[in-house]
Scaffold this motif. Structure first.
Motif, PDB file in Angstrom:
ATOM      1  N   MET A 147       0.853  -1.182   0.000  1.00  0.00           N
ATOM      2  CA  MET A 147       0.000   0.000   0.000  1.00  0.00           C
ATOM      3  C   MET A 147       0.891   1.234   0.000  1.00  0.00           C
ATOM      4  O   MET A 147       2.021   1.200   0.488  1.00  0.00           O
TER       5      MET A 147
ATOM      6  N   ASN B 261      -3.496   2.441   4.129  1.00  0.00           N
ATOM      7  CA  ASN B 261      -4.540   1.587   4.696  1.00  0.00           C
ATOM      8  C   ASN B 261      -4.517   1.575   6.213  1.00  0.00           C
ATOM      9  O   ASN B 261      -5.062   0.675   6.853  1.00  0.00           O
TER      10      ASN B 261
ATOM     11  N   GLU C 292     -10.350   5.796   2.213  1.00  0.00           N
ATOM     12  CA  GLU C 292      -9.622   6.357   1.077  1.00  0.00           C
ATOM     13  C   GLU C 292      -9.595   7.886   1.127  1.00  0.00           C
ATOM     14  O   GLU C 292      -8.765   8.524   0.472  1.00  0.00           O
TER      15      GLU C 292
END
Length: 398
Positions: free
Chosen positions: A42, A62, A107
């Motif tokens: 990520m 994340n 997000e």
């Protein structure tokens, strides 16, 4: 000849004009390591060395926190971060990944954290509640400051670990007392979310920066605003576009580095008198981040094309350019570049990068070189000649 990469007109003497920056294009021209990590890749937008220089802490998009530690050994007598020894990824008992509380839409969250000066405490957030973590055990002690609005940047007060500054999504800066669980001040002066915070323990000020390209200077005694300036594009191009603006104090705690995707500037606090500035109109890609070296002599700059530039902090002259091929394995189907660049707190030639593919790299020059390049010719450098930008009585152009 002008410096094409940085778009700086070179009006210095012949010696300076003929001086060429070092170019590093191959892995054999520098030392680098990728920190070991078996978890899902990520993006790594936040990264920090511990103040001891013995570990690196990362916060992924994340909400996962990772900590790599170097240990003292025959190969590493100081126990500090080095490219010569691969560190260990440290996990708490049970081996579970460490994660932050998240908001309903992860997000949309802005990951951020801050370490206390003695490395004992960590405050960390990824859109949800702020966590206070014991760095010895990596266990969460408390959560506080429930959202919304969400925190977007954090900073410990340099003289009092129980006081933290919290930049917010709603453009305010909250001064929060962890011990009393109370907000001691609500600083208002920005128009967009807060993207940078920096304390000076010599000037007793807090500098905040926002996505509105504005800088505000606050007195830490009564939390009153001393100065406010808007970042301006060079040569009368108007205000900079909406984007993260980050700030960092030089080791002297007086000079300030201001980082924006379009430009870098150095100025003198608390009046924000501009010293040097360059923009990226002729650069190959926007700036993603920049940082002073620990001795304040260099500035490391990362770009969206994966390249890294090393600048002289006093002149903002390019002294070394590192091509991404020198440290990143080619990935034709994936655009990989650094989101964050940090400098080792004790080793002036070492820096680390957090990349879009989830990897973390540490880079150093070859031992035989002793540094990233030879020093460029000395330039005549006058003191502050202009203010940093428009005052808060002038509205930025959009």
């Amino acid at each position: 000849m002008a410096d094409v990469r940085l778009g700086i007109a070179d009006d210095s003497g012949d010696e300076s004009r003929n001086w060429k920056p070092t170019e590093i294009n191959e892995p054999s021209q520098c030392r680098s390591i990728r920190l070991p990590d078996n978890s899902t890749a990520m993006r790594v937008p936040r990264l920090s060395y511990t103040n001891s220089g013995r570990a690196i802490l990362a916060l992924s998009s994340n909400a996962v926190r990772k900590l790599w530690k170097w240990e003292e050994s025959d190969q590493n007598l100081t126990g500090r971060a080095t490219t010569s020894v691969v560190p260990q990824l440290w996990l708490p008992p049970g081996g579970n990944l460490m994660t932050n509380d998240t908001c309903a839409n992860p997000e949309d969250a802005v990951p951020c954290f801050a370490l206390s000066k003695d490395d004992s405490l960590l405050i960390s957030v990824s859109g949800g509640d702020i966590s206070l973590i014991n760095m010895m055990t990596l266990k969460m002690m408390i959560t506080f400051f429930p959202h919304p609005p969400s925190a977007t940047v954090l900073a410990f007060h340099p003289q009092n670990t129980l006081i933290i500054a919290i930049g917010m999504e709603d453009s305010s800066v909250q001064i929060y007392n962890i011990a009393s669980n109370q907000c001691e001040a609500n600083l208002k002066g920005h128009q967009k979310r807060i993207t940078g915070l920096a304390f000076s323990n010599i000037l007793n000020v807090l500098v905040s920066s926002g996505a509105d390209s504005q800088l505000c200077v606050w007195n830490t005694g009564g939390w009153t605003k001393q100065t406010s300036k808007f970042l301006q594009m060079p040569n009368g191009q108007g205000a900079a576009p909406l984007a993260d603006t980050r700030v960092q104090f030089h080791v002297d705690q007086i000079h300030l580095l201001v980082v924006h995707q379009t430009q870098i500037a150095t100025c003198e606090a608390p009046k924000l008198e501009r010293l040097k500035q360059w923009d990226t109109r002729e650069a190959s890609a926007p700036i993603t981040d920049a940082t002073y070296s620990c001795n304040g002599q260099s500035i490391y700059v990362s770009f969206e094309d994966g390249s890294i530039s090393v600048l002289s902090a006093s002149t903002l002259r390019l002294i070394c350019c590192i091509n991404p091929a020198a440290y990143i394995l080619p990935k034709p189907s994936l655009k990989v570049y650094s989101l964050v660049i940090i400098a080792h707190p004790l080793e002036p030639n070492q820096f680390a990068l957090g990349l879009t593919d989830g990897s973390v790299y540490v880079l150093e020059p070859l031992e035989s070189e002793g540094g990233w390049s030879g020093s460029p010719p000395v330039e005549n450098s006058a003191g502050p000649s202009t203010t940093f930008g428009a005052t808060d009585s002038d509205q930025p152009q959009r």
